[in-house]
Design a protein around this motif. Structure first.
Motif, PDB file in Angstrom:
ATOM      1  N   SER A 440      44.694  47.669  53.378  1.00 14.99           N
ATOM      2  CA  SER A 440      43.748  48.609  54.001  1.00 14.99           C
ATOM      3  C   SER A 440      42.291  48.182  53.800  1.00 14.99           C
ATOM      4  O   SER A 440      41.384  48.824  54.325  1.00 14.99           O
ATOM      5  N   LEU A 441      42.063  47.116  53.046  1.00 18.21           N
ATOM      6  CA  LEU A 441      40.688  46.674  52.792  1.00 18.21           C
ATOM      7  C   LEU A 441      40.128  45.939  54.002  1.00 18.21           C
ATOM      8  O   LEU A 441      40.869  45.274  54.741  1.00 18.21           O
ATOM      9  N   TYR A 442      38.814  46.036  54.188  1.00 22.70           N
ATOM     10  CA  TYR A 442      38.187  45.363  55.326  1.00 22.70           C
ATOM     11  C   TYR A 442      36.871  44.727  54.875  1.00 22.70           C
ATOM     12  O   TYR A 442      36.318  45.063  53.817  1.00 22.70           O
ATOM     13  N   VAL A 457      33.784  44.016  49.432  1.00 22.73           N
ATOM     14  CA  VAL A 457      35.027  43.341  49.821  1.00 22.73           C
ATOM     15  C   VAL A 457      34.691  42.242  50.819  1.00 22.73           C
ATOM     16  O   VAL A 457      33.916  42.462  51.762  1.00 22.73           O
ATOM     17  N   PHE A 458      35.267  41.051  50.613  1.00 28.23           N
ATOM     18  CA  PHE A 458      35.088  39.938  51.538  1.00 28.23           C
ATOM     19  C   PHE A 458      36.466  39.492  52.030  1.00 28.23           C
ATOM     20  O   PHE A 458      37.340  39.162  51.222  1.00 28.23           O
ATOM     21  N   VAL A 459      36.647  39.507  53.334  1.00 23.86           N
ATOM     22  CA  VAL A 459      37.917  39.092  53.927  1.00 23.86           C
ATOM     23  C   VAL A 459      37.737  37.718  54.557  1.00 23.86           C
ATOM     24  O   VAL A 459      36.871  37.531  55.421  1.00 23.86           O
ATOM     25  N   TYR A 460      38.522  36.764  54.108  1.00 23.40           N
ATOM     26  CA  TYR A 460      38.486  35.407  54.638  1.00 23.40           C
ATOM     27  C   TYR A 460      39.820  35.072  55.289  1.00 23.40           C
ATOM     28  O   TYR A 460      40.814  35.782  55.118  1.00 23.40           O
ATOM     29  N   ASN A 462      41.846  32.785  54.502  1.00 23.84           N
ATOM     30  CA  ASN A 462      42.866  32.390  53.537  1.00 23.84           C
ATOM     31  C   ASN A 462      42.893  33.247  52.279  1.00 23.84           C
ATOM     32  O   ASN A 462      43.666  32.981  51.367  1.00 23.84           O
ATOM     33  N   ASN A 463      42.046  34.267  52.204  1.00 25.46           N
ATOM     34  CA  ASN A 463      41.991  35.033  50.967  1.00 25.46           C
ATOM     35  C   ASN A 463      41.276  36.364  51.192  1.00 25.46           C
ATOM     36  O   ASN A 463      40.627  36.575  52.214  1.00 25.46           O
ATOM     37  N   LEU A 464      41.412  37.222  50.198  1.00 25.56           N
ATOM     38  CA  LEU A 464      40.711  38.503  50.200  1.00 25.56           C
ATOM     39  C   LEU A 464      40.091  38.657  48.817  1.00 25.56           C
ATOM     40  O   LEU A 464      40.779  38.534  47.800  1.00 25.56           O
ATOM     41  N   CYS A 465      38.791  38.891  48.767  1.00 24.34           N
ATOM     42  CA  CYS A 465      38.066  38.894  47.498  1.00 24.34           C
ATOM     43  C   CYS A 465      37.266  40.177  47.337  1.00 24.34           C
ATOM     44  O   CYS A 465      36.773  40.755  48.310  1.00 24.34           O
ATOM     45  N   ILE A 466      37.147  40.592  46.091  1.00 26.45           N
ATOM     46  CA  ILE A 466      36.238  41.673  45.712  1.00 26.45           C
ATOM     47  C   ILE A 466      35.187  41.032  44.819  1.00 26.45           C
ATOM     48  O   ILE A 466      35.503  40.605  43.701  1.00 26.45           O
ATOM     49  N   GLU A 467      33.974  40.909  45.352  1.00 29.45           N
ATOM     50  CA  GLU A 467      32.940  40.082  44.721  1.00 29.45           C
ATOM     51  C   GLU A 467      33.505  38.677  44.500  1.00 29.45           C
ATOM     52  O   GLU A 467      34.044  38.095  45.415  1.00 29.45           O
ATOM     53  N   ASN A 468      33.436  38.156  43.277  1.00 30.37           N
ATOM     54  CA  ASN A 468      33.904  36.787  43.023  1.00 30.37           C
ATOM     55  C   ASN A 468      35.379  36.721  42.631  1.00 30.37           C
ATOM     56  O   ASN A 468      35.903  35.646  42.366  1.00 30.37           O
ATOM     57  N   ALA A 469      36.061  37.865  42.568  1.00 34.15           N
ATOM     58  CA  ALA A 469      37.463  37.920  42.145  1.00 34.15           C
ATOM     59  C   ALA A 469      38.360  38.037  43.371  1.00 34.15           C
ATOM     60  O   ALA A 469      38.283  39.018  44.112  1.00 34.15           O
ATOM     61  N   CYS A 470      39.202  37.041  43.569  1.00 35.45           N
ATOM     62  CA  CYS A 470      40.074  37.005  44.753  1.00 35.45           C
ATOM     63  C   CYS A 470      41.508  37.317  44.347  1.00 35.45           C
ATOM     64  O   CYS A 470      41.948  36.986  43.240  1.00 35.45           O
ATOM     65  N   LEU A 471      42.235  37.927  45.269  1.00 30.97           N
ATOM     66  CA  LEU A 471      43.610  38.330  44.971  1.00 30.97           C
ATOM     67  C   LEU A 471      44.467  37.107  44.690  1.00 30.97           C
ATOM     68  O   LEU A 471      44.459  36.123  45.440  1.00 30.97           O
ATOM     69  N   ALA A 472      45.243  37.182  43.611  1.00 29.04           N
ATOM     70  CA  ALA A 472      46.087  36.064  43.199  1.00 29.04           C
ATOM     71  C   ALA A 472      47.565  36.399  43.286  1.00 29.04           C
ATOM     72  O   ALA A 472      48.412  35.555  42.978  1.00 29.04           O
TER      73      ALA A 472
END
Length: 704
Positions: A440-442, A457-460, A462-472
């Motif tokens: 649901s993040l955008y 929230v940053f949506v790329y 190849n990845n989804l990040c909250i500030e400098n921490a990206c989902l692993a």
């Protein structure tokens, strides 16, 4: 006439293809075994036999290449396919077996003990005479494995007990393996008690959980399928099986409290992993009381132990994800003769068959994520350091309570040293006030932490990040909250890009250059910029003459700095293959990542993906310049420190060479590339050393 012939030909092909596609899984595996055995001669089937055992399986494609069944090595053997036999002096099995009655067929296919008991129970005349029967004949080993007390009870009353038992193995019609459909049941010749058939996608066929080990042995008056155990009549549903066993008393109470009694009494094909009383006793009393006292958690817990489909133990030959009534999956597998659940050998009793399913007893309770608190979610995942720090920060009450929250839990190796700032402040920034789903993040969404700090929230691609921490990893959704596993300790922005640079001594020369170029306001105003910021080392790599010349030419200095400033925010976790950023001035910037393995030549071609990022062994490049200090977060952008001035790529350089691991390997290995002495280009060994240095110095500074 010609068109009619063509039409007839195509109709024939269509009909043939439909029949071919409609083959049962067993027939498909049998055909594969034939293909593997054809070099031994006609009608030879390749079998995979468990090393050190008499147990054999027809060779399916997956097992053939793995040479393992249930983690146990196999050896390939060859035998005649069903319905064929050898002829002395000839290759393979060229002769069809002569058709005889069921009595004689049973004796010829490895079930001579069944033939003997048929004599003793006076069944011979029936299975020699007219009719059309299906006989599930236990193998000799099946009779030998029968508990002594059961066998004694049968043979002590051959005219009733033994005859009834054999009749239960018979159906009063001919049924080939093709007709033994998954989930079907047929009336046996013992008081019409049903036998329950399951025909699995891996080609294994079971009847009352006994595996067909030699199927489709045709006879003049029916067909014989040899099975690997003696089967017994089934009259109780799975709920009744649980209801009468004292070892399942706690489970029985929980089922009643959750209102699942009717489900287990209804028709179906369930598999129940039934936790014993001992399994419940292993759970901390606080956790058990919380789950038993919460109807939602309790129902999820119990449904997590029930598969939607029936799986006998003999149908499992490797780990397979299977859907539960709770909606998630269990990994059901095997390790030699043990059945495993989620990789653990917790099954203590197998194949307790009911009319609507099968029960396997387990000695460990399976708790789904949906019944866990946030603290329990963290404790059951590879984020031990983050869990410890949440506790040390005094945040346990939030993680154990019923608040709708989302925690960001960094992987263990994200912490490269001791936390040098306020632990409570750091970890509070990893708790978001609402329960979220990553789906649901955008992009540019704003989230708020417990302490009121705003996160972006940053949506790329190849990845989804909250500030400098990206989902692993995938989300873990608990009873009240969600856990996002992330690859970095999160560092919220504390000022503008200019503030970040001024606060870091590594950029003191750059700060002066920005002021000379008149760009201070640009880097202080709201926006979203990515600054590949030259460190002091980058300027020191230039000659003093070049630096002086640059600093005196305000327009040239401004152009150079704006070439290092990209539009939009790209953190290191958002960089993928052929990532491009448009600078504020000049042509595009080419970004890419290279794994440390590629730098050291471990692989000829390495795809840098999430897995390599999780090992923290990748370097970000911009126009072939490695990033030395990544993800310095600002309110209006992100700063990545580079130890060299970035220059446009030469026109002839292929784009893949700019950011791909293979290209970087070519750069490292090439001994013929031209070199230049200016600070914007590297010799191959320079680039190699920079990759090593960048990788070895890559750390996460929590105090940053």
């Amino acid at each position: 006439m010609k068109s009619r012939l063509l039409l007839a030909f195509f109709l024939f092909l269509f009909s043939w293809s439909r029949k071919s596609l409609a083959r049962s899984p067993y027939q498909a595996v049998l055909q594969h075994s034939r293909v593997r055995g054809r070099q031994q001669g006609p009608n030879v089937c390749a079998m995979q036999q468990l090393r050190g055992s008499d147990k054999k399986y027809l060779a399916n494609c997956k097992q053939w290449y793995h040479r393992k069944i249930c983690n146990q090595p196999t050896v390939v053997t060859y035998e005649c396919c069903p319905g064929y036999e050898k002829i002395p002096g000839e290759r393979g099995c060229p002769a069809a077996l002569p058709l005889v009655n069921i009595y004689n067929t049973v004796g010829a296919v490895g079930a001579s003990t069944t033939k003997m008991y048929a004599d003793r129970a006076q069944l011979r005349e029936e299975i020699e005479g007219p009719g059309s029967f299906t006989f599930f004949a236990p193998s000799n080993q099946a009779w030998a494995a029968l508990p002594t007390e059961i066998l004694d009870a049968l043979v002590s009353n051959v005219n009733i007990e033994l005859l009834n038992a054999l009749h239960y193995h018979m159906i009063n019609r001919r049924l080939t393996s093709e007709e033994l459909k998954h989930g079907s049941s047929f009336s046996s010749m013992y008081q019409d008690f049903h036998v329950h058939v399951h025909h699995y996608a891996n080609g294994i066929v079971t009847v009352n959980c006994a595996r067909l080990i030699k199927a489709d042995q045709h006879a003049t008056n029916g067909i014989v399928h040899v099975v690997d155990r003696v089967i017994t009549a089934v009259s109780n549903n799975v709920h009744m099986l649980i209801d009468v066993d004292d070892d399942l008393e706690t489970l029985r109470t929980a089922i009643a409290a959750a209102g699942l009694t009717n489900v287990l009494e209804n028709e179906g094909h369930y598999t129940i992993f039934a936790p014993t009383n001992e399994a419940f006793e292993k759970i901390p009393q606080e956790t058990l009381n919380r789950i038993l006292g919460d109807p939602v958690s309790l129902r999820d817990l119990l449904n997590y132990h029930i598969l939607k489909n029936m799986r006998c133990a003999e149908s499992i030959v490797s780990g397979t994800p299977m859907e539960t009534l709770q909606g998630t999956v269990l990994e059901v597998g095997c390790d030699r003769d043990q059945l495993t659940v989620n990789g653990k050998a917790v099954v203590v009793k197998k194949d307790q068959l009911g009319t609507n399913g099968v029960v396997h007893y387990i000695n460990e309770l399976l708790i789904p994520d949906s019944a866990k608190t946030l603290l329990e979610l963290a404790e059951s995942t590879n984020v031990a350091r983050a869990t410890q720090m949440f506790v040390e920060a005094g945040l346990s009450s939030h993680l154990k309570g019923s608040e709708p929250l989302t925690i960001l839990a960094p992987l263990d190796d994200a912490f490269t040293g001791s936390v040098t700032t306020d632990v409570t402040k750091v970890m509070t920034n990893h708790i978001i006030k609402e329960q979220l789903s990553s789906k649901s993040l955008y992009h540019n969404q704003e989230l708020e932490t417990l302490s009121g700090v705003k996160l972006r929230v940053f949506v790329y691609r190849n990845n989804l990040c909250i500030e400098n921490a990206c989902l692993a990893a995938h989300d873990k959704t608990g009873r009240y909250g969600t856990m996002f596993t992330v690859d970095n300790v999160l560092t919220p922005p504390v000022g503008t890009i200019m503030d970040v640079l001024k606060a870091d001594d590594r950029f003191s020369v750059l700060v002066g250059a920005i002021q000379i170029a008149g760009m201070t306001e640009l880097l202080n105003q709201p926006g979203a910029l990515t600054f590949f910021a030259p460190t002091n080392a980058a300027f020191h790599a230039m000659s003093q003459l070049e630096v002086n010349k640059l600093m005196r030419d305000r327009q040239q200095l401004s152009s150079l700095l704006k070439y290092h400033l990209g539009e939009g925010m790209v953190v290191s976790g958002g960089v993928g293959s052929h990532t491009r950023i448009k600078p504020l001035q000049g042509d595009k910037l080419e970004l890419g990542v290279v794994s440390a393995g590629a730098a050291f030549g471990f692989c000829a071609s390495i795809s840098v993906n999430v897995a390599s990022r999780l090992q923290r062994n990748f370097t970000v490049f911009v126009n072939r310049v490695p990033v030395a200090h990544s993800d310095l977060m600002a309110t209006n952008g992100v700063v990545h420190g580079v130890n060299s001035i970035i220059k446009p790529l030469p026109p002839k350089v292929n784009r893949e060479q700019a950011d791909g691991p293979e290209a970087s390997i070519r750069l490292f290995s090439s001994s013929t590339s031209s070199t230049r002495s200016d600070s914007g280009s590297f010799r191959n060994d320079d680039l190699f050393q920079k990759v090593i240095q960048s990788h070895s110095s890559r750390t996460v500074n929590v105090a940053q």
